[in-house]
Design an enzyme around this catalytic site. Structure first.
Site, PDB file in Angstrom:
ATOM      1  N   HIS A 166       0.855  -1.015   0.254  1.00 32.65           N
ATOM      2  CA  HIS A 166      -0.118  -0.233   0.116  1.00 32.65           C
ATOM      3  C   HIS A 166       1.194   1.442  -0.163  1.00 32.65           C
ATOM      4  O   HIS A 166       0.687   2.449  -0.433  1.00 32.65           O
ATOM      5  CB  HIS A 166      -1.237   0.181   1.218  1.00 32.65           C
ATOM      6  CG  HIS A 166      -1.857  -0.973   1.476  1.00 32.65           C
ATOM      7  ND1 HIS A 166      -3.029  -0.528   0.755  1.00 32.65           N
ATOM      8  CD2 HIS A 166      -1.899  -2.029   1.319  1.00 32.65           C
ATOM      9  CE1 HIS A 166      -4.013  -1.970   0.777  1.00 32.65           C
ATOM     10  NE2 HIS A 166      -3.148  -2.526   0.787  1.00 32.65           N
ATOM     11  N   ASP A 206      -6.421   5.088   1.619  1.00 33.34           N
ATOM     12  CA  ASP A 206      -6.399   4.374   1.116  1.00 33.34           C
ATOM     13  C   ASP A 206      -7.609   3.557   1.280  1.00 33.34           C
ATOM     14  O   ASP A 206      -7.914   4.115   2.458  1.00 33.34           O
ATOM     15  CB  ASP A 206      -4.754   3.864   2.270  1.00 33.34           C
ATOM     16  CG  ASP A 206      -4.840   1.930   1.278  1.00 33.34           C
ATOM     17  OD1 ASP A 206      -3.553   1.439   0.975  1.00 33.34           O
ATOM     18  OD2 ASP A 206      -5.784   1.275   2.211  1.00 33.34           O
TER      19      ASP A 206
END
Length: 468
Positions: free
Chosen positions: A25, A123
Protein backbone atom coordinates in the site's frame (compact mmCIF):
# COMPACT_ATOMS: atom_id res chain seq x y z
CA UNK A 1 9.32 10.82 -16.28
CA UNK A 2 7.71 12.77 -19.11
CA UNK A 3 7.36 16.55 -19.15
CA UNK A 4 4.48 17.61 -16.91
CA UNK A 5 4.31 21.32 -17.74
CA UNK A 6 0.79 21.06 -19.11
CA UNK A 7 -0.33 19.52 -15.83
CA UNK A 8 0.86 22.36 -13.61
CA UNK A 9 -1.75 23.31 -11.00
CA UNK A 10 -2.11 26.61 -9.15
CA UNK A 11 0.45 26.83 -6.35
CA UNK A 12 -2.41 27.01 -3.83
CA UNK A 13 -3.38 23.38 -4.53
CA UNK A 14 -2.61 21.23 -1.52
CA UNK A 15 -3.23 17.49 -1.42
CA UNK A 16 -2.68 15.17 1.55
CA UNK A 17 -2.18 11.42 1.15
CA UNK A 18 -2.99 8.78 3.78
CA UNK A 19 -1.63 5.26 3.09
CA UNK A 20 -2.42 2.10 5.02
CA UNK A 21 -0.37 -0.80 6.37
CA UNK A 22 2.31 -2.66 4.42
CA UNK A 23 4.71 -1.98 1.55
CA UNK A 24 2.08 -3.02 -1.00
CA UNK A 25 0.00 0.00 0.00
CA UNK A 26 2.82 2.40 0.84
CA UNK A 27 4.88 2.10 -2.36
CA UNK A 28 2.22 3.34 -4.85
CA UNK A 29 1.32 6.19 -2.47
CA UNK A 30 4.94 7.36 -2.46
CA UNK A 31 5.04 7.30 -6.27
CA UNK A 32 1.78 9.22 -6.51
CA UNK A 33 3.04 11.79 -4.00
CA UNK A 34 6.14 12.43 -6.10
CA UNK A 35 4.08 12.65 -9.30
CA UNK A 36 1.80 15.27 -7.76
CA UNK A 37 4.71 17.24 -6.32
CA UNK A 38 6.33 17.35 -9.76
CA UNK A 39 3.17 19.12 -11.02
CA UNK A 40 3.49 22.05 -8.60
CA UNK A 41 1.08 20.54 -6.08
CA UNK A 42 1.89 21.03 -2.42
CA UNK A 43 1.87 17.52 -0.96
CA UNK A 44 1.48 16.49 2.66
CA UNK A 45 2.15 12.82 3.34
CA UNK A 46 0.49 11.43 6.48
CA UNK A 47 2.40 8.53 7.99
CA UNK A 48 0.73 6.31 10.60
CA UNK A 49 3.30 5.80 13.37
CA UNK A 50 4.64 3.32 14.25
CA UNK A 51 4.78 1.26 11.05
CA UNK A 52 4.24 -2.48 11.14
CA UNK A 53 7.47 -3.34 9.28
CA UNK A 54 11.07 -2.20 9.19
CA UNK A 55 10.94 -1.91 5.40
CA UNK A 56 8.23 0.76 5.66
CA UNK A 57 10.21 2.78 8.22
CA UNK A 58 13.35 2.65 6.10
CA UNK A 59 11.73 3.62 2.81
CA UNK A 60 9.88 6.53 4.45
CA UNK A 61 13.15 7.84 5.84
CA UNK A 62 14.80 7.63 2.41
CA UNK A 63 11.77 9.21 0.72
CA UNK A 64 11.59 12.33 2.86
CA UNK A 65 15.36 12.80 2.60
CA UNK A 66 15.15 12.57 -1.20
CA UNK A 67 12.08 14.83 -1.54
CA UNK A 68 12.24 17.52 1.17
CA UNK A 69 9.51 19.53 -0.65
CA UNK A 70 6.99 16.87 0.43
CA UNK A 71 5.80 17.55 3.98
CA UNK A 72 5.40 14.76 6.51
CA UNK A 73 2.69 14.70 9.14
CA UNK A 74 2.62 11.82 11.62
CA UNK A 75 -0.60 10.16 12.73
CA UNK A 76 0.39 8.80 16.14
CA UNK A 77 -1.58 5.60 16.57
CA UNK A 78 -3.70 5.01 19.67
CA UNK A 79 -3.79 1.83 21.77
CA UNK A 80 -6.19 -0.62 20.18
CA UNK A 81 -9.55 -1.06 21.90
CA UNK A 82 -12.05 -3.90 21.58
CA UNK A 83 -10.14 -5.96 19.07
CA UNK A 84 -10.41 -9.74 19.06
CA UNK A 85 -7.77 -11.30 16.82
CA UNK A 86 -8.40 -14.73 15.37
CA UNK A 87 -5.92 -17.23 14.02
CA UNK A 88 -6.49 -16.06 10.43
CA UNK A 89 -5.77 -12.39 11.18
CA UNK A 90 -2.21 -11.36 10.42
CA UNK A 91 -0.28 -8.38 11.87
CA UNK A 92 -1.07 -6.25 8.81
CA UNK A 93 -4.83 -6.56 9.35
CA UNK A 94 -4.27 -5.79 13.01
CA UNK A 95 -2.31 -2.66 12.06
CA UNK A 96 -5.03 -1.51 9.64
CA UNK A 97 -7.51 -1.75 12.50
CA UNK A 98 -5.23 0.37 14.69
CA UNK A 99 -5.11 3.04 11.95
CA UNK A 100 -8.89 2.90 11.51
CA UNK A 101 -9.52 3.37 15.23
CA UNK A 102 -6.94 6.18 15.35
CA UNK A 103 -8.57 8.02 12.46
CA UNK A 104 -10.57 10.16 14.87
CA UNK A 105 -7.32 12.10 15.34
CA UNK A 106 -7.41 13.10 11.67
CA UNK A 107 -9.84 15.99 12.04
CA UNK A 108 -7.44 18.19 13.99
CA UNK A 109 -4.50 17.11 11.83
CA UNK A 110 -6.28 17.90 8.55
CA UNK A 111 -7.45 21.28 9.87
CA UNK A 112 -3.99 22.23 11.11
CA UNK A 113 -2.07 21.95 7.83
CA UNK A 114 -1.49 25.06 5.76
CA UNK A 115 -2.63 26.12 3.25
CA UNK A 116 -6.07 24.49 3.57
CA UNK A 117 -6.36 21.15 1.81
CA UNK A 118 -7.75 20.86 -1.72
CA UNK A 119 -8.28 17.11 -1.21
CA UNK A 120 -7.27 14.01 0.71
CA UNK A 121 -6.25 10.80 -1.08
CA UNK A 122 -7.12 7.88 1.19
CA UNK A 123 -6.11 4.23 1.05
CA UNK A 124 -8.89 1.82 0.06
CA UNK A 125 -8.78 -0.02 3.40
CA UNK A 126 -9.49 3.18 5.34
CA UNK A 127 -12.45 4.41 3.26
CA UNK A 128 -15.25 3.72 5.76
CA UNK A 129 -13.33 5.30 8.63
CA UNK A 130 -12.09 8.43 6.84
CA UNK A 131 -14.86 9.48 4.42
CA UNK A 132 -17.22 10.61 7.23
CA UNK A 133 -14.40 12.78 8.62
CA UNK A 134 -13.66 14.51 5.31
CA UNK A 135 -17.41 14.91 4.66
CA UNK A 136 -17.77 16.78 7.94
CA UNK A 137 -14.77 18.96 7.10
CA UNK A 138 -15.98 19.47 3.51
CA UNK A 139 -12.66 18.21 2.11
CA UNK A 140 -12.89 16.22 -1.16
CA UNK A 141 -11.78 12.62 -0.60
CA UNK A 142 -10.34 10.47 -3.39
CA UNK A 143 -9.76 6.77 -2.75
CA UNK A 144 -6.57 5.14 -4.02
CA UNK A 145 -7.34 1.50 -4.82
CA UNK A 146 -3.97 -0.28 -4.70
CA UNK A 147 -4.95 -3.34 -6.74
CA UNK A 148 -6.33 -3.91 -10.24
CA UNK A 149 -9.53 -2.50 -11.72
CA UNK A 150 -10.83 -6.08 -12.01
CA UNK A 151 -10.37 -6.54 -8.28
CA UNK A 152 -12.12 -3.21 -7.73
CA UNK A 153 -15.23 -4.56 -9.46
CA UNK A 154 -15.41 -7.30 -6.81
CA UNK A 155 -14.46 -4.97 -3.95
CA UNK A 156 -17.23 -2.42 -4.56
CA UNK A 157 -19.95 -4.97 -5.35
CA UNK A 158 -19.17 -7.69 -2.83
CA UNK A 159 -21.67 -6.42 -0.25
CA UNK A 160 -24.48 -6.80 -2.80
CA UNK A 161 -23.27 -10.22 -3.98
CA UNK A 162 -22.98 -11.56 -0.45
CA UNK A 163 -26.27 -10.16 0.81
CA UNK A 164 -28.67 -10.17 -2.12
CA UNK A 165 -31.13 -13.02 -2.63
CA UNK A 166 -31.02 -12.29 -6.34
CA UNK A 167 -27.37 -13.26 -6.38
CA UNK A 168 -27.67 -16.19 -4.01
CA UNK A 169 -27.41 -18.83 -6.72
CA UNK A 170 -24.23 -17.48 -8.28
CA UNK A 171 -22.76 -16.72 -4.85
CA UNK A 172 -23.26 -20.31 -3.73
CA UNK A 173 -22.16 -21.97 -6.98
CA UNK A 174 -18.73 -22.20 -8.58
CA UNK A 175 -18.53 -18.59 -9.67
CA UNK A 176 -19.41 -15.04 -8.68
CA UNK A 177 -21.12 -12.97 -11.37
CA UNK A 178 -20.46 -9.26 -11.66
CA UNK A 179 -22.72 -7.44 -14.16
CA UNK A 180 -21.29 -7.13 -17.73
CA UNK A 181 -18.07 -8.96 -16.78
CA UNK A 182 -17.00 -12.58 -16.99
CA UNK A 183 -17.80 -14.59 -13.85
CA UNK A 184 -15.05 -14.90 -11.25
CA UNK A 185 -14.48 -18.50 -10.11
CA UNK A 186 -15.03 -19.03 -6.39
CA UNK A 187 -11.61 -20.68 -6.25
CA UNK A 188 -10.05 -17.27 -6.97
CA UNK A 189 -11.70 -15.68 -3.93
CA UNK A 190 -10.07 -15.84 -0.47
CA UNK A 191 -11.97 -18.56 1.45
CA UNK A 192 -12.66 -16.22 4.37
CA UNK A 193 -14.83 -14.04 2.09
CA UNK A 194 -17.09 -16.97 1.31
CA UNK A 195 -17.70 -18.06 4.88
CA UNK A 196 -21.16 -17.62 6.38
CA UNK A 197 -19.74 -15.93 9.47
CA UNK A 198 -18.09 -12.52 9.47
CA UNK A 199 -14.33 -12.12 9.76
CA UNK A 200 -11.98 -9.16 9.57
CA UNK A 201 -11.24 -9.33 5.82
CA UNK A 202 -14.89 -9.82 4.90
CA UNK A 203 -16.00 -6.98 7.17
CA UNK A 204 -13.37 -4.63 5.70
CA UNK A 205 -14.35 -5.33 2.11
CA UNK A 206 -18.07 -4.96 2.79
CA UNK A 207 -17.73 -1.73 4.80
CA UNK A 208 -15.17 -0.07 2.55
CA UNK A 209 -16.88 -1.20 -0.65
CA UNK A 210 -20.14 0.41 0.46
CA UNK A 211 -18.40 3.62 1.49
CA UNK A 212 -16.67 4.13 -1.84
CA UNK A 213 -19.91 5.51 -3.30
CA UNK A 214 -19.53 8.44 -0.88
CA UNK A 215 -16.04 9.37 -2.09
CA UNK A 216 -15.29 11.99 -4.75
CA UNK A 217 -13.39 9.63 -7.04
CA UNK A 218 -11.38 6.41 -7.16
CA UNK A 219 -7.82 6.15 -8.48
CA UNK A 220 -6.29 2.90 -9.76
CA UNK A 221 -2.66 2.25 -10.69
CA UNK A 222 -3.42 0.51 -13.97
CA UNK A 223 -3.40 1.01 -17.73
CA UNK A 224 -6.66 1.69 -19.56
CA UNK A 225 -5.47 -0.49 -22.42
CA UNK A 226 -5.18 -3.65 -20.31
CA UNK A 227 -8.27 -3.19 -18.13
CA UNK A 228 -10.66 -1.41 -20.45
CA UNK A 229 -13.61 -3.73 -19.86
CA UNK A 230 -13.43 -3.42 -16.07
CA UNK A 231 -13.03 0.36 -16.21
CA UNK A 232 -15.95 0.72 -18.63
CA UNK A 233 -18.17 -1.43 -16.42
CA UNK A 234 -17.24 0.55 -13.30
CA UNK A 235 -17.79 3.93 -14.95
CA UNK A 236 -20.91 2.85 -16.80
CA UNK A 237 -22.86 2.23 -13.62
CA UNK A 238 -23.07 -1.47 -14.45
CA UNK A 239 -21.18 -2.83 -11.44
CA UNK A 240 -22.86 -0.71 -8.79
CA UNK A 241 -24.96 2.45 -8.91
CA UNK A 242 -23.67 5.71 -7.49
CA UNK A 243 -19.98 4.96 -7.85
CA UNK A 244 -17.85 8.08 -8.51
CA UNK A 245 -15.51 8.27 -11.50
CA UNK A 246 -12.82 5.58 -11.53
CA UNK A 247 -9.59 6.92 -13.06
CA UNK A 248 -6.64 4.84 -14.27
CA UNK A 249 -3.54 6.75 -13.16
CA UNK A 250 -0.94 4.09 -14.04
CA UNK A 251 1.48 2.89 -14.54
CA UNK A 252 3.09 5.01 -11.85
CA UNK A 253 6.81 5.30 -12.67
CA UNK A 254 9.43 4.23 -10.12
CA UNK A 255 11.20 6.95 -8.15
CA UNK A 256 14.86 7.68 -8.67
CA UNK A 257 15.69 7.24 -5.00
CA UNK A 258 14.46 3.63 -5.31
CA UNK A 259 16.96 2.99 -8.09
CA UNK A 260 20.17 2.05 -6.31
CA UNK A 261 22.82 -0.54 -7.11
CA UNK A 262 21.21 -4.00 -7.18
CA UNK A 263 22.93 -7.17 -6.04
CA UNK A 264 26.45 -7.16 -7.52
CA UNK A 265 26.19 -10.89 -8.29
CA UNK A 266 23.82 -10.04 -11.16
CA UNK A 267 26.53 -8.13 -13.03
CA UNK A 268 28.40 -11.36 -13.76
CA UNK A 269 25.37 -13.21 -15.20
CA UNK A 270 24.46 -13.47 -18.92
CA UNK A 271 21.62 -11.28 -20.20
CA UNK A 272 18.16 -12.73 -19.57
CA UNK A 273 19.51 -15.81 -17.77
CA UNK A 274 18.33 -15.18 -14.20
CA UNK A 275 14.90 -15.80 -12.67
CA UNK A 276 13.97 -13.49 -9.82
CA UNK A 277 11.90 -15.22 -7.11
CA UNK A 278 9.89 -13.23 -4.60
CA UNK A 279 6.51 -13.59 -2.95
CA UNK A 280 6.21 -10.04 -1.70
CA UNK A 281 6.67 -8.23 1.57
CA UNK A 282 4.08 -10.10 3.63
CA UNK A 283 3.84 -13.68 2.33
CA UNK A 284 5.47 -16.26 4.59
CA UNK A 285 5.86 -19.73 3.07
CA UNK A 286 6.17 -22.95 5.08
CA UNK A 287 9.65 -24.39 5.64
CA UNK A 288 8.74 -27.53 3.69
CA UNK A 289 7.56 -25.54 0.66
CA UNK A 290 10.62 -23.27 0.85
CA UNK A 291 12.92 -26.27 0.61
CA UNK A 292 11.02 -27.76 -2.31
CA UNK A 293 11.18 -24.37 -4.02
CA UNK A 294 14.92 -24.07 -3.41
CA UNK A 295 15.61 -27.53 -4.79
CA UNK A 296 13.36 -26.78 -7.75
CA UNK A 297 15.35 -23.62 -8.52
CA UNK A 298 18.62 -25.55 -8.40
CA UNK A 299 17.12 -28.32 -10.54
CA UNK A 300 15.97 -25.87 -13.21
CA UNK A 301 19.57 -25.15 -14.19
CA UNK A 302 18.81 -21.40 -14.33
CA UNK A 303 20.53 -18.70 -12.36
CA UNK A 304 18.30 -17.16 -9.73
CA UNK A 305 17.93 -14.46 -7.11
CA UNK A 306 15.65 -15.83 -4.40
CA UNK A 307 14.15 -13.69 -1.64
CA UNK A 308 13.30 -15.97 1.29
CA UNK A 309 10.64 -14.85 3.76
CA UNK A 310 10.03 -16.88 6.90
CA UNK A 311 7.70 -14.52 8.78
CA UNK A 312 4.97 -12.14 7.63
CA UNK A 313 6.49 -9.20 9.51
CA UNK A 314 10.20 -8.51 9.01
CA UNK A 315 10.64 -7.30 12.62
CA UNK A 316 9.92 -10.88 13.73
CA UNK A 317 12.09 -12.55 11.09
CA UNK A 318 15.26 -13.15 13.11
CA UNK A 319 16.20 -16.67 12.03
CA UNK A 320 19.42 -17.11 10.08
CA UNK A 321 18.97 -18.15 6.45
CA UNK A 322 20.72 -21.49 6.95
CA UNK A 323 18.26 -22.34 9.75
CA UNK A 324 15.35 -21.74 7.38
CA UNK A 325 16.45 -23.67 4.29
CA UNK A 326 19.01 -26.07 5.81
CA UNK A 327 22.75 -26.64 5.36
CA UNK A 328 22.49 -28.97 2.39
CA UNK A 329 20.27 -26.70 0.30
CA UNK A 330 22.35 -23.69 1.35
CA UNK A 331 25.39 -25.26 -0.27
CA UNK A 332 23.50 -26.26 -3.42
CA UNK A 333 22.04 -22.82 -4.09
CA UNK A 334 25.48 -21.21 -3.99
CA UNK A 335 26.33 -23.05 -7.22
CA UNK A 336 23.65 -21.40 -9.37
CA UNK A 337 22.05 -18.56 -7.50
CA UNK A 338 21.89 -16.05 -4.73
CA UNK A 339 19.57 -16.20 -1.75
CA UNK A 340 18.74 -13.23 0.46
CA UNK A 341 16.62 -13.01 3.57
CA UNK A 342 15.90 -9.30 3.83
CA UNK A 343 13.93 -6.67 1.96
CA UNK A 344 15.46 -5.91 -1.45
CA UNK A 345 14.83 -3.17 -3.95
CA UNK A 346 12.71 -5.10 -6.43
CA UNK A 347 12.75 -2.34 -9.05
CA UNK A 348 16.55 -2.45 -9.24
CA UNK A 349 16.56 -6.21 -9.70
CA UNK A 350 13.79 -6.32 -12.32
CA UNK A 351 15.47 -3.65 -14.45
CA UNK A 352 18.82 -5.48 -14.48
CA UNK A 353 19.59 -6.94 -17.94
CA UNK A 354 20.53 -10.30 -16.41
CA UNK A 355 16.96 -10.87 -15.17
CA UNK A 356 14.83 -12.74 -17.68
CA UNK A 357 11.91 -14.00 -15.63
CA UNK A 358 9.97 -13.42 -12.42
CA UNK A 359 8.44 -16.16 -10.23
CA UNK A 360 5.88 -14.03 -8.43
CA UNK A 361 2.89 -14.21 -6.09
CA UNK A 362 1.25 -11.56 -8.32
CA UNK A 363 0.74 -8.86 -5.76
CA UNK A 364 -0.41 -5.85 -7.78
CA UNK A 365 2.78 -3.82 -7.28
CA UNK A 366 4.84 -6.76 -8.52
CA UNK A 367 2.62 -7.12 -11.59
CA UNK A 368 2.88 -3.42 -12.48
CA UNK A 369 6.66 -3.45 -11.93
CA UNK A 370 7.01 -6.49 -14.19
CA UNK A 371 5.02 -4.60 -16.85
CA UNK A 372 7.18 -1.50 -16.47
CA UNK A 373 10.42 -3.45 -16.87
CA UNK A 374 9.20 -5.95 -19.46
CA UNK A 375 9.93 -9.07 -17.38
CA UNK A 376 7.69 -12.04 -18.02
CA UNK A 377 6.04 -13.73 -15.05
CA UNK A 378 5.48 -17.24 -13.77
CA UNK A 379 2.49 -16.65 -11.50
CA UNK A 380 2.11 -18.51 -8.21
CA UNK A 381 -0.63 -16.64 -6.29
CA UNK A 382 -0.71 -17.07 -2.52
CA UNK A 383 -3.67 -15.12 -1.10
CA UNK A 384 -5.96 -12.10 -1.45
CA UNK A 385 -6.37 -10.60 -4.92
CA UNK A 386 -3.51 -12.57 -6.42
CA UNK A 387 -5.45 -15.15 -8.47
CA UNK A 388 -7.43 -12.35 -10.11
CA UNK A 389 -4.13 -10.59 -10.87
CA UNK A 390 -2.57 -13.83 -12.16
CA UNK A 391 -5.46 -14.25 -14.59
CA UNK A 392 -4.80 -10.75 -15.93
CA UNK A 393 -1.09 -11.53 -16.29
CA UNK A 394 -1.96 -14.51 -18.46
CA UNK A 395 -4.67 -12.71 -20.47
CA UNK A 396 -2.43 -9.82 -21.54
CA UNK A 397 0.50 -12.09 -22.39
CA UNK A 398 2.81 -10.94 -19.59
CA UNK A 399 3.27 -14.46 -18.31
CA UNK A 400 1.78 -17.81 -17.46
CA UNK A 401 -0.11 -19.17 -14.46
CA UNK A 402 0.19 -22.79 -13.35
CA UNK A 403 -3.32 -23.15 -11.92
CA UNK A 404 -2.73 -26.59 -10.40
CA UNK A 405 -0.30 -25.14 -7.85
CA UNK A 406 -1.97 -24.58 -4.50
CA UNK A 407 -2.23 -21.29 -2.66
CA UNK A 408 -2.40 -20.24 0.96
CA UNK A 409 -0.32 -23.09 2.38
CA UNK A 410 -2.23 -25.92 0.72
CA UNK A 411 -0.74 -29.00 -0.94
CA UNK A 412 3.04 -28.84 -1.34
CA UNK A 413 4.27 -28.23 -4.89
CA UNK A 414 7.20 -30.57 -5.48
CA UNK A 415 10.66 -29.61 -6.69
CA UNK A 416 10.37 -31.51 -9.97
CA UNK A 417 7.26 -29.56 -10.98
CA UNK A 418 8.89 -26.27 -10.06
CA UNK A 419 12.10 -27.03 -11.96
CA UNK A 420 10.25 -28.09 -15.10
CA UNK A 421 7.98 -25.03 -15.12
CA UNK A 422 10.85 -22.59 -14.59
CA UNK A 423 12.81 -24.13 -17.48
CA UNK A 424 9.73 -23.91 -19.68
CA UNK A 425 9.01 -20.28 -18.87
CA UNK A 426 12.62 -19.08 -19.04
CA UNK A 427 12.96 -20.65 -22.50
CA UNK A 428 9.74 -19.14 -23.85
CA UNK A 429 10.77 -16.46 -26.37
CA UNK A 430 7.15 -15.52 -27.11
CA UNK A 431 6.50 -14.60 -23.48
CA UNK A 432 9.66 -12.53 -23.45
CA UNK A 433 8.66 -10.57 -26.56
CA UNK A 434 5.12 -10.03 -25.23
CA UNK A 435 6.50 -8.68 -21.96
CA UNK A 436 8.68 -6.23 -23.88
CA UNK A 437 5.66 -5.13 -25.91
CA UNK A 438 3.77 -4.35 -22.70
CA UNK A 439 6.81 -2.46 -21.40
CA UNK A 440 6.87 -0.23 -24.46
CA UNK A 441 3.12 0.34 -24.23
CA UNK A 442 3.41 1.43 -20.59
CA UNK A 443 6.30 3.80 -21.19
CA UNK A 444 5.07 5.19 -24.49
CA UNK A 445 1.73 5.88 -22.83
CA UNK A 446 3.43 8.43 -20.59
CA UNK A 447 5.31 10.07 -23.44
CA UNK A 448 2.19 10.28 -25.62
CA UNK A 449 -0.08 11.68 -22.93
CA UNK A 450 -1.72 8.40 -21.97
CA UNK A 451 -1.10 6.25 -18.92
CA UNK A 452 -0.25 8.02 -15.67
CA UNK A 453 -0.01 11.40 -17.44
CA UNK A 454 -3.58 11.15 -18.72
CA UNK A 455 -4.82 9.88 -15.36
CA UNK A 456 -3.13 12.72 -13.53
CA UNK A 457 -4.73 15.20 -15.91
CA UNK A 458 -8.15 13.74 -15.08
CA UNK A 459 -7.40 13.94 -11.36
CA UNK A 460 -6.36 17.57 -11.65
CA UNK A 461 -9.57 18.37 -13.58
CA UNK A 462 -11.61 16.77 -10.81
CA UNK A 463 -9.75 18.77 -8.16
CA UNK A 464 -10.32 22.01 -10.02
CA UNK A 465 -14.01 21.16 -10.29
CA UNK A 466 -14.20 20.51 -6.55
CA UNK A 467 -12.50 23.86 -5.83
CA UNK A 468 -14.81 25.89 -8.11
Amino acid sequence: MADTNELIMPSSSHIALLPSSGMGHLTPFLRLAHLLASCNVKVTFITPEPTVSLAESQILSHFFSAFPQICQEKLHLLPLDNFSASSEDDPFYHHIEVIRQSSRLLSSLLCSVSPPLSALVTDMSLTAAVVPITEALKIPNFIFFTSSAKMLTLFVSFHTLAGSKANANSYEMDYIKIPTLEPIPRSWIPPSLLQDTNNLLKTYIIENGKSMTKSDGILVNTLESIEQSSLLALNGGKVIEGLPLVTAIGLLPPLYFEDHQPLAWLDDQPAGSVVYVSFGSRTAITREQLRELGNGLVGSGCGFVWVVKDKKVDREDGKELVNVIGDELMERVKEKGMVVKHWVNQESILKHPAVGGFLSHCGWNSVTEAMWHGVHVLAWPQHGDQKINADLVERIGLGTWEKSWSWGGGEIVMREQIAEKIKEVMGNKLLRSQAMRIREEARNGIELGRGSKKGLTELIKMLKKERS
